[in-house]
Write a protein that holds these residues in place. Structure first.
Motif, PDB file in Angstrom:
ATOM      1  N   ASP A 128       0.816  -1.222   0.000  1.00 46.96           N
ATOM      2  CA  ASP A 128       0.000   0.000   0.000  1.00 46.96           C
ATOM      3  C   ASP A 128       0.841   1.260   0.000  1.00 46.96           C
ATOM      4  O   ASP A 128       0.316   2.357  -0.205  1.00 46.96           O
ATOM      5  CB  ASP A 128      -0.914   0.022   1.232  1.00 46.96           C
ATOM      6  N   MET A 129       2.143   1.142   0.270  1.00 45.38           N
ATOM      7  CA  MET A 129       3.010   2.310   0.222  1.00 45.38           C
ATOM      8  C   MET A 129       3.546   2.532  -1.190  1.00 45.38           C
ATOM      9  O   MET A 129       4.366   3.424  -1.413  1.00 45.38           O
ATOM     10  CB  MET A 129       4.184   2.143   1.194  1.00 45.38           C
ATOM     11  N   GLY A 130       3.097   1.711  -2.125  1.00 42.94           N
ATOM     12  CA  GLY A 130       3.509   1.878  -3.521  1.00 42.94           C
ATOM     13  C   GLY A 130       4.991   1.643  -3.744  1.00 42.94           C
ATOM     14  O   GLY A 130       5.563   2.165  -4.718  1.00 42.94           O
ATOM     15  N   ILE A 131       5.612   0.852  -2.887  1.00 40.07           N
ATOM     16  CA  ILE A 131       7.049   0.590  -3.042  1.00 40.07           C
ATOM     17  C   ILE A 131       7.251  -0.461  -4.149  1.00 40.07           C
ATOM     18  O   ILE A 131       6.582  -1.495  -4.134  1.00 40.07           O
ATOM     19  CB  ILE A 131       7.649   0.056  -1.719  1.00 40.07           C
ATOM     20  N   PRO A 132       8.135  -0.208  -5.103  1.00 37.26           N
ATOM     21  CA  PRO A 132       8.399  -1.224  -6.129  1.00 37.26           C
ATOM     22  C   PRO A 132       9.259  -2.348  -5.528  1.00 37.26           C
ATOM     23  O   PRO A 132      10.466  -2.436  -5.773  1.00 37.26           O
ATOM     24  CB  PRO A 132       9.147  -0.438  -7.217  1.00 37.26           C
ATOM     25  N   LYS A 190      17.709  -6.448  -0.973  1.00 42.22           N
ATOM     26  CA  LYS A 190      16.967  -6.258   0.275  1.00 42.22           C
ATOM     27  C   LYS A 190      16.039  -5.059   0.105  1.00 42.22           C
ATOM     28  O   LYS A 190      16.201  -4.259  -0.827  1.00 42.22           O
ATOM     29  CB  LYS A 190      17.930  -6.004   1.433  1.00 42.22           C
ATOM     30  N   ILE A 191      15.079  -4.934   1.036  1.00 42.83           N
ATOM     31  CA  ILE A 191      14.222  -3.745   1.084  1.00 42.83           C
ATOM     32  C   ILE A 191      14.626  -3.002   2.345  1.00 42.83           C
ATOM     33  O   ILE A 191      14.376  -3.472   3.458  1.00 42.83           O
ATOM     34  CB  ILE A 191      12.721  -4.123   1.173  1.00 42.83           C
ATOM     35  N   ASP A 192      15.248  -1.861   2.177  1.00 43.32           N
ATOM     36  CA  ASP A 192      15.666  -1.094   3.353  1.00 43.32           C
ATOM     37  C   ASP A 192      15.303   0.383   3.191  1.00 43.32           C
ATOM     38  O   ASP A 192      15.954   1.257   3.743  1.00 43.32           O
ATOM     39  CB  ASP A 192      17.175  -1.243   3.594  1.00 43.32           C
ATOM     40  N   ASP A 231      10.527   4.200   3.314  1.00 40.91           N
ATOM     41  CA  ASP A 231       9.074   4.165   3.149  1.00 40.91           C
ATOM     42  C   ASP A 231       8.414   2.896   3.674  1.00 40.91           C
ATOM     43  O   ASP A 231       7.202   2.867   3.856  1.00 40.91           O
ATOM     44  CB  ASP A 231       8.718   4.315   1.662  1.00 40.91           C
ATOM     45  N   CYS A 232       9.185   1.844   3.901  1.00 43.10           N
ATOM     46  CA  CYS A 232       8.574   0.568   4.320  1.00 43.10           C
ATOM     47  C   CYS A 232       8.047   0.691   5.746  1.00 43.10           C
ATOM     48  O   CYS A 232       8.814   0.902   6.676  1.00 43.10           O
ATOM     49  CB  CYS A 232       9.573  -0.574   4.227  1.00 43.10           C
ATOM     50  N   MET A 233       6.720   0.554   5.899  1.00 44.24           N
ATOM     51  CA  MET A 233       6.150   0.658   7.244  1.00 44.24           C
ATOM     52  C   MET A 233       5.968  -0.714   7.891  1.00 44.24           C
ATOM     53  O   MET A 233       5.351  -0.828   8.939  1.00 44.24           O
ATOM     54  CB  MET A 233       4.844   1.463   7.239  1.00 44.24           C
ATOM     55  N   GLY A 234       6.497  -1.750   7.258  1.00 42.64           N
ATOM     56  CA  GLY A 234       6.568  -3.067   7.894  1.00 42.64           C
ATOM     57  C   GLY A 234       5.248  -3.774   8.076  1.00 42.64           C
ATOM     58  O   GLY A 234       5.101  -4.572   8.998  1.00 42.64           O
ATOM     59  N   CYS A 235       4.290  -3.534   7.182  1.00 43.68           N
ATOM     60  CA  CYS A 235       2.984  -4.182   7.342  1.00 43.68           C
ATOM     61  C   CYS A 235       3.086  -5.695   7.176  1.00 43.68           C
ATOM     62  O   CYS A 235       2.238  -6.439   7.660  1.00 43.68           O
ATOM     63  CB  CYS A 235       1.981  -3.615   6.343  1.00 43.68           C
ATOM     64  N   GLY A 236       4.098  -6.152   6.451  1.00 41.53           N
ATOM     65  CA  GLY A 236       4.314  -7.591   6.291  1.00 41.53           C
ATOM     66  C   GLY A 236       3.525  -8.219   5.163  1.00 41.53           C
ATOM     67  O   GLY A 236       3.614  -9.424   4.933  1.00 41.53           O
ATOM     68  N   ARG A 237       2.763  -7.415   4.405  1.00 41.59           N
ATOM     69  CA  ARG A 237       1.948  -8.013   3.345  1.00 41.59           C
ATOM     70  C   ARG A 237       2.831  -8.693   2.297  1.00 41.59           C
ATOM     71  O   ARG A 237       2.554  -9.805   1.858  1.00 41.59           O
ATOM     72  CB  ARG A 237       1.071  -6.947   2.685  1.00 41.59           C
ATOM     73  N   CYS A 238       3.900  -8.012   1.888  1.00 38.47           N
ATOM     74  CA  CYS A 238       4.757  -8.595   0.848  1.00 38.47           C
ATOM     75  C   CYS A 238       5.398  -9.888   1.356  1.00 38.47           C
ATOM     76  O   CYS A 238       5.509 -10.876   0.618  1.00 38.47           O
ATOM     77  CB  CYS A 238       5.822  -7.594   0.410  1.00 38.47           C
TER      78      CYS A 238
END
Ligand code: SF4
Ligand code: SF4
Ligand code: SF4
Length: 372
Positions: free
Chosen positions: A282-286, A296-298, A301-308
């Motif tokens: 939902d944060m639109g991060i590619p 890695k994703i660092d 913008d990552c709010m750590g929702c864990g969906r991915c």
């Protein structure tokens, strides 16, 4: 060597969630009827009216249905709907914690048993616990420390009232989340609001004067208007527009995301490039693009929702935080957590009992402190 084999070579067990089968991916944004969307906008408007009535208009004498706490009552009502409807067990558990924290700590305690919070510097008004958004309070510094250890998800994923309303009332607008290069590039706008926030922080340590009072007042009004105004724009900018582009606190936590111990590791070998991780963010991060490029994703913008992480059918994405640093073998029992979240675990009764007891003790303690 892939990220996963590198971790294994160092004797570390990754912080990993078992993947769901391909036909059971549960976090893709659904389409909601016009009626549901209208109800969401009405709820957003009521929250907006409650805030503006209490802070600016003073048309009514802050009744329960129209004060700055009205937002939290709305979160509870929509939160129960969302918890019931959520199919992803991890997200469901996160919503249970999120709605409980907002209800207990952000609504009931400050409203019924207000307790003053110690702070640094000069403040125009006495902060009431928990005062996360006021730089200088104890809550503010504790949250900063927790974000450095666990990442932005500590607050943006599990405890922020702002995300509380956007993940419950705002849920029907997930599918319009802007994606693509332009939408991703625009994320830098939040650093403008962050700069204003830094100035406010510096002014806290200068003796009060008319200019600093004007600055604080204008900053609070700007934050309030963008916060509530972005809710009403959800049908265009998605439910996370404020968090992505406008939130000065999110930017602060995002900086700590970058320099702290949190990240999402990526295993390039097992990934099949399905792209689900990018679609559910939902944060639109590619997510996929970044993971392929950096391993890695660092990002801030990552709010750590864990969906991915939870929707990756190949287990190619794994959380990493302070727990993996302190105890390399740390690996949460997600099968048990799933059973807990879906109510299939009989332990849920005593866990609910412990939670209710803690809640009562917290409320009683807050009442006692306010009385004392
Ligand atoms: S980005 Fe800001 S509004 Fe969004 S969840 Fe984090 S602190 Fe709350
Ligand atoms: S990491 Fe790879 S396999 Fe996992 S969801 Fe993303 S694209 Fe699909
Ligand atoms: S990258 Fe993953 S964990 Fe981070 S915000 Fe997006 S979906 Fe959530």
């Amino acid at each position: 060597m892939t990220a996963m084999t590198a971790i294994a070579a160092k004797g570390k067990t990754p912080f990993k969630i078992k993947a769901l089968p391909a036909n059971k991916q549960r976090s893709l944004a659904g389409r909601y009827s016009l009626g549901v969307q209208v109800m969401s906008i009405a709820a957003f408007s009521l929250a907006f009216m409650g805030w503006i009535n209490q802070t600016t208009l003073h048309l009514w004498d802050n009744p329960i249905w129209l004060n700055r706490y009205t937002e939290y009552a709305i979160i509870l009502i929509f939160g129960l709907w969302r918890i019931r409807a959520e199919h992803n067990p991890y997200t469901r558990r996160r919503l249970i914690v999120l709605v409980s924290v907002v209800t207990a700590l952000w609504w009931l305690v400050p409203w019924l048993f207000p307790v003053s919070e110690p702070y640094l510097g000069y403040m125009g008004t006495q902060p009431i616990f928990p005062s996360l958004h006021m730089p200088g309070t104890i809550t503010f510094f504790l949250v900063l420390a927790a974000v450095a250890l666990f990442g932005r998800r500590f607050i943006c994923g599990w405890g922020c009232p702002c995300v509380g309303i956007r993940e419950t009332v705002g849920f029907p607008f997930r599918h319009v989340t802007p994606r693509g290069r332009l939408a991703w590039g625009l994320r830098h706008s939040k650093w403008f609001f962050f700069a204003l926030y830094v100035v406010a922080f510096v002014l806290l340590f200068i003796p009060p004067n008319p200019w600093s009072a004007l600055y604080f007042g204008s900053f609070a009004l700007l934050v309030g208007l963008t916060y509530f105004g972005s809710m009403l724009l959800s049908p265009v900018i998605g439910n996370r527009g404020y968090c992505r582009y406008l939130c000065p606190y999110g930017a602060t936590f995002g900086l700590l995301n970058k320099v702290g111990l949190y990240r999402i590791n990526f295993d390039a070998e097992t990934c099949n490039d399905c792209g689900v991780c990018t679609q559910v963010c939902d944060m639109g991060i590619p997510v996929l693009e970044l993971a392929r490029r950096k391993g890695k994703i660092d990002v801030a913008d990552c709010m750590g929702c864990g969906r991915c992480v939870t929707e990756c059918t190949k287990n190619s994405l794994v959380f990493h935080d302070v727990r993996n640093v302190m105890r390399p073998s740390f690996a949460p029992d997600y099968a048990r957590l799933r059973a807990w979240a879906t109510g299939k675990n009989s332990a849920i009764r005593w866990q609910a009992g412990v939670f209710a007891t803690l809640l009562i003790v917290t409320l009683a303690g807050a009442w006692w402190l306010s009385w004392a």
